[in-house]
Design an enzyme around this catalytic site. Structure first.
Site, PDB file in Angstrom:
ATOM      1  N   HIS A  55      40.286  33.483  34.637  1.00 34.63           N
ATOM      2  CA  HIS A  55      41.399  34.023  35.437  1.00 34.63           C
ATOM      3  C   HIS A  55      40.982  34.117  36.898  1.00 34.63           C
ATOM      4  O   HIS A  55      39.843  33.828  37.232  1.00 34.63           O
ATOM      5  CB  HIS A  55      41.915  35.350  34.875  1.00 34.63           C
ATOM      6  CG  HIS A  55      40.950  36.507  34.931  1.00 34.63           C
ATOM      7  ND1 HIS A  55      39.751  36.521  34.243  1.00 34.63           N
ATOM      8  CD2 HIS A  55      41.003  37.697  35.590  1.00 34.63           C
ATOM      9  CE1 HIS A  55      39.121  37.659  34.470  1.00 34.63           C
ATOM     10  NE2 HIS A  55      39.852  38.395  35.293  1.00 34.63           N
ATOM     11  N   HIS A  57      40.606  36.569  39.213  1.00 32.64           N
ATOM     12  CA  HIS A  57      39.950  37.691  39.895  1.00 32.64           C
ATOM     13  C   HIS A  57      38.644  37.243  40.554  1.00 32.64           C
ATOM     14  O   HIS A  57      37.919  36.403  40.017  1.00 32.64           O
ATOM     15  CB  HIS A  57      39.687  38.845  38.919  1.00 32.64           C
ATOM     16  CG  HIS A  57      40.935  39.611  38.587  1.00 32.64           C
ATOM     17  ND1 HIS A  57      41.063  40.368  37.445  1.00 32.64           N
ATOM     18  CD2 HIS A  57      42.113  39.733  39.259  1.00 32.64           C
ATOM     19  CE1 HIS A  57      42.267  40.925  37.427  1.00 32.64           C
ATOM     20  NE2 HIS A  57      42.926  40.551  38.514  1.00 32.64           N
ATOM     21  N   ASP A  59      35.734  38.476  40.921  1.00 32.29           N
ATOM     22  CA  ASP A  59      34.462  38.579  40.194  1.00 32.29           C
ATOM     23  C   ASP A  59      34.344  37.515  39.084  1.00 32.29           C
ATOM     24  O   ASP A  59      33.423  37.560  38.266  1.00 32.29           O
ATOM     25  CB  ASP A  59      34.256  39.997  39.626  1.00 32.29           C
ATOM     26  CG  ASP A  59      35.309  40.399  38.612  1.00 32.29           C
ATOM     27  OD1 ASP A  59      36.503  40.114  38.827  1.00 32.29           O
ATOM     28  OD2 ASP A  59      34.944  41.011  37.590  1.00 32.29           O
ATOM     29  N   HIS A  60      35.275  36.554  39.081  1.00 27.69           N
ATOM     30  CA  HIS A  60      35.220  35.443  38.130  1.00 27.69           C
ATOM     31  C   HIS A  60      35.259  34.080  38.815  1.00 27.69           C
ATOM     32  O   HIS A  60      34.852  33.080  38.231  1.00 27.69           O
ATOM     33  CB  HIS A  60      36.366  35.557  37.114  1.00 27.69           C
ATOM     34  CG  HIS A  60      36.288  36.827  36.318  1.00 27.69           C
ATOM     35  ND1 HIS A  60      35.873  36.870  35.011  1.00 27.69           N
ATOM     36  CD2 HIS A  60      36.522  38.117  36.675  1.00 27.69           C
ATOM     37  CE1 HIS A  60      35.857  38.132  34.593  1.00 27.69           C
ATOM     38  NE2 HIS A  60      36.251  38.904  35.584  1.00 27.69           N
ATOM     39  N   HIS A 113      45.842  41.014  30.789  1.00 29.64           N
ATOM     40  CA  HIS A 113      45.005  41.480  31.919  1.00 29.64           C
ATOM     41  C   HIS A 113      45.549  40.859  33.206  1.00 29.64           C
ATOM     42  O   HIS A 113      45.793  41.549  34.190  1.00 29.64           O
ATOM     43  CB  HIS A 113      43.552  41.089  31.663  1.00 29.64           C
ATOM     44  CG  HIS A 113      42.616  41.402  32.778  1.00 29.64           C
ATOM     45  ND1 HIS A 113      42.312  42.692  33.160  1.00 29.64           N
ATOM     46  CD2 HIS A 113      41.902  40.598  33.608  1.00 29.64           C
ATOM     47  CE1 HIS A 113      41.452  42.657  34.175  1.00 29.64           C
ATOM     48  NE2 HIS A 113      41.195  41.398  34.468  1.00 29.64           N
ATOM     49  N   ASP A 132      38.127  38.656  30.680  1.00 22.93           N
ATOM     50  CA  ASP A 132      38.475  40.078  30.670  1.00 22.93           C
ATOM     51  C   ASP A 132      39.608  40.390  29.688  1.00 22.93           C
ATOM     52  O   ASP A 132      40.340  41.370  29.863  1.00 22.93           O
ATOM     53  CB  ASP A 132      38.898  40.546  32.072  1.00 22.93           C
ATOM     54  CG  ASP A 132      37.724  40.595  33.047  1.00 22.93           C
ATOM     55  OD1 ASP A 132      36.581  40.321  32.638  1.00 22.93           O
ATOM     56  OD2 ASP A 132      37.971  40.916  34.228  1.00 22.93           O
ATOM     57  N   HIS A 170      32.021  41.190  30.948  1.00 25.48           N
ATOM     58  CA  HIS A 170      31.473  42.435  31.502  1.00 25.48           C
ATOM     59  C   HIS A 170      30.631  43.196  30.479  1.00 25.48           C
ATOM     60  O   HIS A 170      30.918  43.157  29.276  1.00 25.48           O
ATOM     61  CB  HIS A 170      32.594  43.375  31.981  1.00 25.48           C
ATOM     62  CG  HIS A 170      33.289  42.901  33.215  1.00 25.48           C
ATOM     63  ND1 HIS A 170      32.831  43.162  34.487  1.00 25.48           N
ATOM     64  CD2 HIS A 170      34.424  42.171  33.372  1.00 25.48           C
ATOM     65  CE1 HIS A 170      33.649  42.622  35.383  1.00 25.48           C
ATOM     66  NE2 HIS A 170      34.633  42.010  34.730  1.00 25.48           N
TER      67      HIS A 170
END
Ligand code: ZN
Ligand code: FE
Length: 254
Positions: A55, A57, A59-60, A113, A132, A170
């Site tokens: 996805h 975000h 942090d990805h 999410h 996530d 995570h």
């Protein structure tokens, strides 16, 4: 064989490097950062062939541009996220197959999410890269989807073979276990899992991956049909999706 290397980055993210020993093809799943990926590639003498994003975000996808610049890799992500996955080359939809050498993964859409979230399921390798959507004893927050959407997505993952390894993005297990015990304190599998997790974290070891089997026994978001859990939430007569929505709300404020 498909080698899987887990790289812990940032506070609690995991990047995964997947390497096919026959073809030499290598993929990075959700590279939050470029540098740690380049370092591990270098250590093994591997070339990066693909990035697989679950996805959009940061942090990805944070390492996308730098990794593409440095390695010329091809970036794969969801068609629905085409406009917000940096430097995406190939956009994929539910049911599509991607390859790393002869290893194949099926793309499964898992909205909830985020609206465009996808996961990569390597059936022959018993491995699920779920970003996530599903965590060890937890699930993603509802940023762009409804409880119904995420619940439906999780029903698909629940039905995967029990020995499927769950590689989530995570390290949230300890906090998730605490919440799980708060809603199902008498679950023996959960009590045991909590001890195991605390021991591993005390030794700075990852608690990921788990398996679908372990999640069925311990993850409250997979256990909305458990009578004990329903009883503790005072919702014995609610539909499963309502129990799930209540759990998600409770977890948001835990
Ligand atoms: Zn996310
Ligand atoms: Fe994340």
């Amino acid at each position: 064989m498909l080698d899987i290397i887990q790289i812990p980055v940032l506070t609690d993210n995991y990047i995964y490097l997947l390497h096919d020993t026959v073809s030499g093809e290598t993929a990075a799943v959700d590279p939050a950062l470029a540098e740690p990926v380049l370092r591990v590639l270098n250590q093994h003498g591997w070339q990066l062939t693909y990035i697989l994003n679950t996805h959009h975000h940061s942090d990805h996808v944070g390492g996308n541009l730098e990794l593409k610049h440095q390695t010329g890799c091809q970036i794969i992500g969801a068609k629905a996220d085409k406009h917000r996955i940096p430097a995406i080359d190939r956009s994929v939809q539910d049911g599509e197959i991607i390859n790393i050498g002869k290893h194949t993964a099926k793309v499964i859409t898992t909205a909830g999410h985020t609206s465009g979230h996808i996961v990569y399921y390597f059936a022959d390798d018993n491995a699920l890269f779920c970003g996530d959507t599903l965590f060890v004893m937890g699930c993603g927050r509802l940023f762009e989807g409804s409880a119904t959407e995420l619940w439906q997505s999780l029903q698909t993952l629940k039905a995967l073979p029990a020995d499927t390894r769950v590689y989530c993005a995570h390290e949230y297990s300890e906090n998730n276990a605490r919440f799980a015990l708060s809603v199902e304190p008498d679950n023996l599998a959960l009590q045991q899992k909590m001890r195991q997790i605390q021991e591993r974290r005390a030794n700075n070891l990852p608690t990921v991956p788990s398996t679908i089997d372990e999640e069925l026994a311990t993850n409250p978001f997979f256990r909305e049909d458990s009578p004990a859990l329903q009883n503790n939430l005072n919702c014995e007569n609610s539909a499963p999706v309502e129990v799930f929505a209540k759990l998600r709300r409770l977890k948001d404020n835990f």
